[in-house]
Design an enzyme around this catalytic site. Sequence first.
Site, mmCIF file in Angstrom:
data_model
loop_
_atom_site.group_PDB
_atom_site.id
_atom_site.type_symbol
_atom_site.label_atom_id
_atom_site.label_comp_id
_atom_site.label_asym_id
_atom_site.label_seq_id
_atom_site.Cartn_x
_atom_site.Cartn_y
_atom_site.Cartn_z
ATOM 1 N N GLU A 3 -6.109 -7.097 -1.393
ATOM 2 C CA GLU A 3 -6.633 -6.991 -0.036
ATOM 3 C C GLU A 3 -8.097 -6.565 -0.100
ATOM 4 O O GLU A 3 -8.444 -5.592 -0.769
ATOM 5 C CB GLU A 3 -5.864 -5.965 0.807
ATOM 6 C CG GLU A 3 -4.465 -6.361 1.176
ATOM 7 C CD GLU A 3 -3.834 -5.403 2.194
ATOM 8 O OE1 GLU A 3 -4.601 -4.728 2.931
ATOM 9 O OE2 GLU A 3 -2.605 -5.339 2.240
ATOM 10 N N GLU A 50 0.837 -1.208 0.000
ATOM 11 C CA GLU A 50 0.000 0.000 0.000
ATOM 12 C C GLU A 50 0.874 1.261 0.000
ATOM 13 O O GLU A 50 1.060 1.920 1.016
ATOM 14 C CB GLU A 50 -0.952 0.002 1.196
ATOM 15 C CG GLU A 50 -2.044 -1.041 1.093
ATOM 16 C CD GLU A 50 -3.114 -0.913 2.164
ATOM 17 O OE1 GLU A 50 -4.276 -1.237 1.878
ATOM 18 O OE2 GLU A 50 -2.784 -0.491 3.296
#
Length: 352
Positions: free
Chosen positions: A285, A178
């Site tokens: 995710e 991320e």
Amino acid sequence: MKKTKKLFILPLTLFLSLIFSSCTKAQIPEKAPSIPTNFVFSKGADVGWLPQMEATGYKFYDADGTQKDCLQLLKDRGMNTIRLRVWVNPSNDKASGHCSPAETVEMAVRAQKMGMRIMIDFHYSDTWADPGKQAKPAAWANHTFPELLNDVYKHTYDVLTALKLAGVTPEWVQVGNEIPGGMLWPEGSTSNWTQLAQLLNKGYQATKAVTPAIKVIVHVDEGNNNAKFRWFFDNAKANNVKYDVIGLSYYPYWIKSDYITTIGDLENNLKDMASRYNKEVMVVEVGGDYTLVQNTKDMLVAVIKAVKAVPNNKGLGVIYWEPQGEKSWSGYQLNAWQSDGKPSPALDAFKN
């Protein structure tokens, strides 16, 4: 049980340290990678907490009350992929530690023996890396930028080499976790795209040096936010970042919106990323509130459908983040497990 675990891991840690000290110079016989040649949609879970849960005595049960291996329970629900985070030199903290290179190898071997495909997620940190924090490992803290480039290459190469020597070839490798703001702050921040691009490319180069067939993922959060993704990957393109797959996170809970209002944006962004950059895409995710079982199941069905809707099989799959991380053990709201140790019915979304 903690003592037993430490005794088991220590020899493996020593063994891997010997590998790490020499593998950058060693010539490793090339083996045919265990990567499927025909397209198979990936449905899976990130289970980084699993070894710690087991070490603390947590038990997993099927719907009928039979005690089972957690990985088998996930496989029975249609999952075929396991994602594992790896930290450089983590602490022994129950929830925010472990996931060392040695433990990652051990877990990857276990998952592969169950027929699972493997994704490795490099955080390039000693602990959590995400949009709000991208701390350098303590051992790299005072390194110059050229040294950081070498650190990223060597760490990536060493871990993937240890996996290869253990008989595991990951199908995917994430360079960074991320990273809309970059990684290894401040040197690798998006305020300095030239340096971030070099760091990402070192991860790419190290991965391909071990096994060229591994697909390299670059991962950004808020998968429904097309403007954020265009900004990030336009900059990546302008700075010649090398990668194979665009990885997305999608958590309606964290953006404080029901999935119904954003699922269309996710699907449109997936299609736009695939066409605009000519890349494969993957939701690496996803998660929903464990107390809202039907809503989470419906969300997962919709996300899987959205990824499958990307033309030309460029939508590779969907990974649930820590479904087994039951609330009483982890404190994590977006798990998909029940307090009795059984999988949430929400995970049945992966069966089809």
